[in-house]
Design a protein around this motif. Sequence first.
Motif, PDB file in Angstrom:
ATOM      1  N   ASN A   1      10.944  78.159   5.886  1.00 22.33           N
ATOM      2  CA  ASN A   1       9.800  77.383   5.122  1.00 22.33           C
ATOM      3  C   ASN A   1       9.034  76.502   6.265  1.00 22.33           C
ATOM      4  N   ILE A   2       7.912  76.846   6.490  1.00 22.87           N
ATOM      5  CA  ILE A   2       6.952  76.348   7.596  1.00 22.87           C
ATOM      6  C   ILE A   2       7.136  74.654   7.403  1.00 22.87           C
ATOM      7  N   SER A   3       6.604  74.268   6.229  1.00 23.68           N
ATOM      8  CA  SER A   3       6.494  73.067   5.760  1.00 23.68           C
ATOM      9  C   SER A   3       7.663  72.450   5.038  1.00 23.68           C
ATOM     10  N   GLY A   4       8.873  73.057   5.235  1.00 23.78           N
ATOM     11  CA  GLY A   4       9.976  72.646   4.538  1.00 23.78           C
ATOM     12  C   GLY A   4      11.221  72.764   5.212  1.00 23.78           C
ATOM     13  N   SER A   5      12.378  73.519   5.143  1.00 21.13           N
ATOM     14  CA  SER A   5      13.566  73.596   5.726  1.00 21.13           C
ATOM     15  C   SER A   5      13.345  74.885   6.711  1.00 21.13           C
ATOM     16  N   SER A   6      13.242  74.627   7.837  1.00 20.34           N
ATOM     17  CA  SER A   6      13.103  75.604   8.882  1.00 20.34           C
ATOM     18  C   SER A   6      13.996  75.672   9.992  1.00 20.34           C
ATOM     19  N   TYR A   7      14.035  76.679  10.664  1.00 23.25           N
ATOM     20  CA  TYR A   7      15.014  76.807  11.758  1.00 23.25           C
ATOM     21  C   TYR A   7      14.313  77.214  13.110  1.00 23.25           C
ATOM     22  N   ILE A   8      14.457  76.593  14.030  1.00 23.96           N
ATOM     23  CA  ILE A   8      13.898  76.724  15.054  1.00 23.96           C
ATOM     24  C   ILE A   8      14.723  77.432  16.245  1.00 23.96           C
ATOM     25  N   ASP A   9      14.551  78.737  16.333  1.00 23.29           N
ATOM     26  CA  ASP A   9      15.546  79.459  17.084  1.00 23.29           C
ATOM     27  C   ASP A   9      15.145  79.696  18.596  1.00 23.29           C
ATOM     28  N   LEU A  10      15.868  79.225  19.260  1.00 29.76           N
ATOM     29  CA  LEU A  10      15.931  79.357  20.986  1.00 29.76           C
ATOM     30  C   LEU A  10      16.637  80.490  21.535  1.00 29.76           C
ATOM     31  N   SER A  11      17.132  81.204  20.864  1.00 31.87           N
ATOM     32  CA  SER A  11      18.126  82.119  21.310  1.00 31.87           C
ATOM     33  C   SER A  11      17.653  83.213  22.071  1.00 31.87           C
ATOM     34  N   LYS A  12      16.277  83.598  21.546  1.00 34.42           N
ATOM     35  CA  LYS A  12      15.522  84.623  22.150  1.00 34.42           C
ATOM     36  C   LYS A  12      14.542  84.177  23.062  1.00 34.42           C
ATOM     37  N   ALA A  13      14.228  83.056  23.337  1.00 35.23           N
ATOM     38  CA  ALA A  13      13.221  82.326  24.185  1.00 35.23           C
ATOM     39  C   ALA A  13      13.397  82.786  25.676  1.00 35.23           C
ATOM     40  N   LYS A  14      12.105  83.166  26.235  1.00 39.87           N
ATOM     41  CA  LYS A  14      12.299  83.244  27.758  1.00 39.87           C
ATOM     42  C   LYS A  14      11.325  82.181  28.283  1.00 39.87           C
ATOM     43  N   VAL A  15      11.456  82.073  29.784  1.00 40.20           N
ATOM     44  CA  VAL A  15      10.622  81.279  30.457  1.00 40.20           C
ATOM     45  C   VAL A  15      10.201  82.090  31.670  1.00 40.20           C
ATOM     46  N   TYR A  16       8.834  81.928  31.864  1.00 40.15           N
ATOM     47  CA  TYR A  16       8.105  82.648  33.230  1.00 40.15           C
ATOM     48  C   TYR A  16       7.721  81.746  34.003  1.00 40.15           C
ATOM     49  N   ARG A  17       7.588  82.244  35.303  1.00 37.47           N
ATOM     50  CA  ARG A  17       7.140  81.245  36.271  1.00 37.47           C
ATOM     51  C   ARG A  17       7.940  80.054  36.602  1.00 37.47           C
ATOM     52  N   TYR A  18       8.989  79.972  36.234  1.00 38.82           N
ATOM     53  CA  TYR A  18       9.859  78.644  36.328  1.00 38.82           C
ATOM     54  C   TYR A  18      10.436  78.354  37.885  1.00 38.82           C
ATOM     55  N   ASP A  19       9.922  77.305  38.265  1.00 35.52           N
ATOM     56  CA  ASP A  19      10.210  77.020  39.679  1.00 35.52           C
ATOM     57  C   ASP A  19      11.959  76.497  39.775  1.00 35.52           C
ATOM     58  N   SER A  20      12.631  77.675  40.329  1.00 36.07           N
ATOM     59  CA  SER A  20      14.072  77.263  40.581  1.00 36.07           C
ATOM     60  C   SER A  20      14.428  78.226  41.734  1.00 36.07           C
ATOM     61  N   ALA A  21      15.812  78.152  42.017  1.00 36.34           N
ATOM     62  CA  ALA A  21      16.233  79.060  43.153  1.00 36.34           C
ATOM     63  C   ALA A  21      15.921  80.607  42.901  1.00 36.34           C
ATOM     64  N   ILE A  22      16.022  81.068  41.704  1.00 33.39           N
ATOM     65  CA  ILE A  22      15.838  82.372  41.175  1.00 33.39           C
ATOM     66  C   ILE A  22      14.362  82.441  41.068  1.00 33.39           C
ATOM     67  N   TRP A  23      13.468  83.274  41.729  1.00 38.05           N
ATOM     68  CA  TRP A  23      12.009  83.620  41.584  1.00 38.05           C
ATOM     69  C   TRP A  23      11.856  85.197  41.533  1.00 38.05           C
ATOM     70  N   GLY A  24      10.509  85.563  40.901  1.00 36.42           N
ATOM     71  CA  GLY A  24      10.309  86.691  41.015  1.00 36.42           C
ATOM     72  C   GLY A  24       8.654  86.967  40.801  1.00 36.42           C
ATOM     73  N   PRO A  25       8.271  88.198  40.205  1.00 37.08           N
ATOM     74  CA  PRO A  25       6.943  88.349  40.179  1.00 37.08           C
ATOM     75  C   PRO A  25       6.543  87.938  38.877  1.00 37.08           C
ATOM     76  N   PRO A  26       5.329  87.818  38.357  1.00 30.56           N
ATOM     77  CA  PRO A  26       4.858  86.990  37.112  1.00 30.56           C
ATOM     78  C   PRO A  26       5.537  87.798  35.873  1.00 30.56           C
ATOM     79  N   SER A  27       5.770  88.920  36.069  1.00 30.05           N
ATOM     80  CA  SER A  27       6.339  89.688  34.714  1.00 30.05           C
ATOM     81  C   SER A  27       8.070  89.137  34.726  1.00 30.05           C
ATOM     82  N   PHE A  28       8.611  88.370  35.683  1.00 35.13           N
ATOM     83  CA  PHE A  28       9.874  88.335  35.622  1.00 35.13           C
ATOM     84  C   PHE A  28      10.331  87.028  34.800  1.00 35.13           C
ATOM     85  N   SER A  29      11.168  87.210  34.092  1.00 35.26           N
ATOM     86  CA  SER A  29      11.646  86.048  33.015  1.00 35.26           C
ATOM     87  C   SER A  29      13.068  85.636  33.147  1.00 35.26           C
TER      88      SER A  29
END
Length: 518
Positions: free
Chosen positions: A315-343
């Motif tokens: 429910n967008i304006s009610g009881s909702s669940y923010i799910d981070l389990s499938k989330a990805k990050v791109y172009r994150y500055d860390s020891a592991i680096w790759g091309p733009p498509s790397f996540s």
Amino acid sequence: MAKFVLAGKADCPYFAKAELLADYLQINLPNFKVYKITQHPDMWEQWLHDICKKNGWKHKHSPIIWRELLDRGGKGLLLGGFNDFMEHAQHYYGITSNMLSEQMLKIAVENLHTHIEIEKEEEYLKSLINPLHVWISSASAPACYNLIPLLASGEVFGMATEVSIHLLDSNLYEEILHGIVMEAQDLAFPLLRSVSMHTKLDEAFLQADVVILLDDILFHHEIPSLENCIRQVTEQCKVYGSLIEKNANNSVKVIVSGKTFVNLRALMIMTFAPSVDPQNIIAVAMFLESAAKAMLARKLNMHSAGIKDVIVWGNISGSSYIDLSKAKVYRYDSAIWGPPSFSRRLLDVIYDSNWVHSEFVSVLSSLSSREHHCLGISPAHVIATVLRYWYQDSPPGEMVSMGVLSEGQFCIPEGIVFSMPVRFQDGSWVVITEIENNEDTQEILKHLVHDLIQEKQVALGEIPEMSPYKETAFNGFNLLALLEEENIQTPPKGPETSPEGLYQSETSLSNAENNENP
């Protein structure tokens, strides 16, 4: 260079004489330029009234006003009438006109005929290009003000699509609507065919190709019960739904936004506009999704555009669940680096689980306090982005959270509007069913389903009041409790979600992270 503007009624004989003299001067003088503005006699007074009101001048035919009008427009000196122009021409150029009154009248008649013919030709040429008719309800809301330039720029519907924007609201906001119309016309976007204001319901959504509903419940006196709120929403949607059914085009696309009962309002529009394809009616969940991405990006010290696939369930304006389990990050500055498509998986780069369970949820829950200062920029951007995806496809491989009619995906019962991940393609959308949810996530979804089913049953008169979910694992705030706690009499408009759904997410986020990182 001397620059002049001649403005007048198309059938005015004095305008005809001044125009003839101005043409003569323009042909014979190298540094003389004339700009002509003609109006149909029926439109002259309204045009004069509007242009004076826009500049804060009194509505009168004064040489000073006309001089100011042209000076502020950057075009030189504008004289206030026929005699002024004749005196100016004789004083500076030694030229007068010997046109007789009979000639003036004859040319005035010809001018009016020419003016009408030109208007007809312009209308015919415009008719060859059918604009997209976009209707916006509660158009006095700040989100609408910020949305118009986005819709008219060509970025949303494409650079080859003209748009006509129709603003709908109560006659109490007529002055605001008039101001918005004039400012929108000043933008002079090449693709903006027209902007109009409407305060009569019976003419709402005529020829609509896109309908954007920004309405929310307004509590003018005391806050009613949750069930009465639902019934109020249902009555409003019954009116809107029947008008969309009657006046809009068959392929109309309806976007439901706002702060209250977004899922329910989308479902009720489907109910009362049965001839509209349910796939063409959606509820916007991207504001909550974008707010979560921005919060995560600040934590990771990166750009929020690099965070993808955060899912808002329920429910967008009610009881909702923010799910981070499938989330990805791109172009994150860390020891592991790759091309733009790397996540990388988001939960692999956020090591502070306490922050996820506490501050992340707490800050998102404070969205309601920010609503009082909302200028409508974020809601407008979200709505424009959804429309752009709908007409031009969402980015390949990305998920977008959207409230859509369930057809049994993820074991969600059919017949309710439920926020879930979708992708837009070829002018339509499809639910991304290939993702898998674990048992804990499915249990969370059951709770979210319960609330939405109960809202639907109250709206349709099947049950008199809502009952709590049988399990006691979720004891979040409901909408009524939140409004009572904050003493809000008239909640501001804007497509932001109420924080009780984010409170639900505190347990949900914990479950997701624990399941992904045992």
